[in-house]
Design an enzyme around this catalytic site. Structure first.
Site, PDB file in Angstrom:
ATOM      1  N   ARG A 157      47.851  46.132  74.384  1.00 22.58           N
ATOM      2  CA  ARG A 157      48.759  46.513  73.294  1.00 22.58           C
ATOM      3  C   ARG A 157      49.008  45.331  72.356  1.00 22.58           C
ATOM      4  O   ARG A 157      49.077  45.484  71.133  1.00 22.58           O
ATOM      5  CB  ARG A 157      50.073  47.018  73.894  1.00 22.58           C
ATOM      6  CG  ARG A 157      51.052  47.596  72.892  1.00 22.58           C
ATOM      7  CD  ARG A 157      52.081  48.477  73.590  1.00 22.58           C
ATOM      8  NE  ARG A 157      53.090  48.928  72.647  1.00 22.58           N
ATOM      9  CZ  ARG A 157      54.318  48.439  72.572  1.00 22.58           C
ATOM     10  NH1 ARG A 157      54.697  47.473  73.395  1.00 22.58           N
ATOM     11  NH2 ARG A 157      55.183  48.908  71.692  1.00 22.58           N
TER      12      ARG A 157
ATOM     13  N   HIS B  90      48.316  45.449  68.410  1.00 23.34           N
ATOM     14  CA  HIS B  90      49.397  45.199  67.446  1.00 23.34           C
ATOM     15  C   HIS B  90      49.102  43.973  66.576  1.00 23.34           C
ATOM     16  O   HIS B  90      49.631  43.863  65.476  1.00 23.34           O
ATOM     17  CB  HIS B  90      50.736  45.038  68.174  1.00 23.34           C
ATOM     18  CG  HIS B  90      51.343  46.343  68.579  1.00 23.34           C
ATOM     19  ND1 HIS B  90      52.697  46.581  68.566  1.00 23.34           N
ATOM     20  CD2 HIS B  90      50.769  47.496  69.000  1.00 23.34           C
ATOM     21  CE1 HIS B  90      52.935  47.820  68.964  1.00 23.34           C
ATOM     22  NE2 HIS B  90      51.776  48.384  69.246  1.00 23.34           N
TER      23      HIS B  90
ATOM     24  N   ASN C 214      57.770  46.098  68.031  1.00 23.17           N
ATOM     25  CA  ASN C 214      57.453  45.013  68.974  1.00 23.17           C
ATOM     26  C   ASN C 214      58.662  44.475  69.734  1.00 23.17           C
ATOM     27  O   ASN C 214      58.540  44.033  70.876  1.00 23.17           O
ATOM     28  CB  ASN C 214      56.801  43.841  68.224  1.00 23.17           C
ATOM     29  CG  ASN C 214      55.484  44.222  67.582  1.00 23.17           C
ATOM     30  OD1 ASN C 214      54.834  45.181  67.993  1.00 23.17           O
ATOM     31  ND2 ASN C 214      55.076  43.481  66.562  1.00 23.17           N
TER      32      ASN C 214
ATOM     33  N   HIS D  76      45.845  54.328  76.517  1.00 22.19           N
ATOM     34  CA  HIS D  76      47.061  54.787  77.195  1.00 22.19           C
ATOM     35  C   HIS D  76      46.757  55.300  78.603  1.00 22.19           C
ATOM     36  O   HIS D  76      47.639  55.856  79.251  1.00 22.19           O
ATOM     37  CB  HIS D  76      47.741  55.890  76.382  1.00 22.19           C
ATOM     38  CG  HIS D  76      48.402  55.381  75.130  1.00 22.19           C
ATOM     39  ND1 HIS D  76      48.902  56.209  74.147  1.00 22.19           N
ATOM     40  CD2 HIS D  76      48.650  54.121  74.689  1.00 22.19           C
ATOM     41  CE1 HIS D  76      49.420  55.480  73.168  1.00 22.19           C
ATOM     42  NE2 HIS D  76      49.280  54.205  73.476  1.00 22.19           N
TER      43      HIS D  76
END
Length: 310
Positions: free
Chosen positions: A45, A49, A77, A176
């Protein structure tokens, strides 16, 4: 044809200048994941990001300064992105053996591959030679990172603005298959879907009751955690797509993949063909890792990942 900037990257970029790099990354990631099984998903992740906000430049790792508000405290975040210390530890080890040589963004790209591999996921070749950015933008992070409650159309638009496409949306959503989400990211599906005062009718009923027990309707449960993949939360496999087909996807953005016929067709293919998913995930990770990169004299090689060089 790839842009010229890619030609400045090389799989063996550090072979002579920092030959220990792959082993340093591997050992540190192995230790981090052994200590905290959620860390593999957190590193994945963190990488996403970083790359989805103005390109892969390790800007997500920068602390706030007097000159800019960084991305760490952006809404998507803050109190949720994890793994900074793992990258910091790798960087400190690398600096001991090859100072001012390896960029933080390359370390993150290598660490993510190791984390996915340790979770049972695919290998992909990582081009190296990216340089670190010298600024960050909280505003950009707030605007560019897809939200779990956004429509598939809007999420796809954010991907295409980075040179990615709908297939990459579906494939990278498969990340995911590992990790957890805070209740605050999906709670409205359980109690007040789209302001209806009722649960999301597309959510499987037994899944709904299970999630309502994990995430009671109140602010106190906002930081409780639920697995993104309810069947194999620590194993990188294709069961995420089986969950979506079975209406047990956790996030609105997961279940929304069925809203577009092209995306739904991919979801069905990946749910029945784990090898296809592995191959396509590896290819999309290569594309993601090359978004908006800095090479040559652009950017810098940070000595510490949380701050630009003085």
């Amino acid at each position: 044809m790839y842009p010229l900037v890619y030609s400045q990257l090389d799989y063996r970029f550090y072979d002579l200048s920092c030959p220990r790099l792959p082993m340093i990354v591997r050992v540190n990631v192995w230790a981090a994941v052994r200590n905290d099984t959620r860390m593999a998903a957190s590193l994945l992740r963190l990488h996403f990001h970083d790359c989805i906000v103005d390109g892969c430049d390790a800007s997500v790792l920068l602390d706030d300064t007097e000159d800019f508000k960084g991305e760490k405290n952006a809404f998507p975040n803050k109190n949720s992105l994890r793994g900074y210390e793992v990258i910091d530890n790798i960087k400190a080890d690398v600096e001991r053996f090859c100072p001012s040589t390896v960029s933080c963004v390359d370390i993150l790209a290598l660490a993510v591959r190791e984390a996915v591999l340790l979770s049972g996921g695919p290998f992909w070749p990582v081009l190296l030679g990216r340089r670190d950015g010298t600024t960050a933008s909280q505003k950009s992070a707030n605007e560019q990172i897809p939200s779990p409650s956004e429509s598939l159309k809007d999420i796809t638009a954010k991907f295409t603005s980075k040179g990615l496409n709908l297939k990459d949306v579906v494939v990278l959503s498969g990340g995911h298959t590992i990790g957890f989400a805070q209740c605050s990211t999906f709670k409205r599906r359980l109690f007040d879907f789209k302001g209806s005062g009722n649960p999301d009718p597309s959510l499987d009923s037994s899944m709904l009751s299970n999630l309502q027990s994990i995430c009671p309707n109140g602010d106190a449960s906002n930081t409780n955690l639920a697995p993104l993949d309810s069947t194999t939360s620590l194993m990188f496999d294709n069961s995420y797509y089986t969950n979506v087909v079975n209406k047990t996807g956790l996030l609105e953005s997961d279940q929304a993949l069925l809203d577009d016929p092209r995306a739904a067709a991919l979801v069905n293919s990946y749910s029945t063909n784990p090898y296809l998913f592995s191959n396509d995930f590896a290819a999309s990770m290569v594309k993601l890792g090359n978004v908006g990169i800095l090479t040559g004299q652009n950017g810098e090689i940070r000595k510490k990942c949380g701050s630009v060089n003085l």
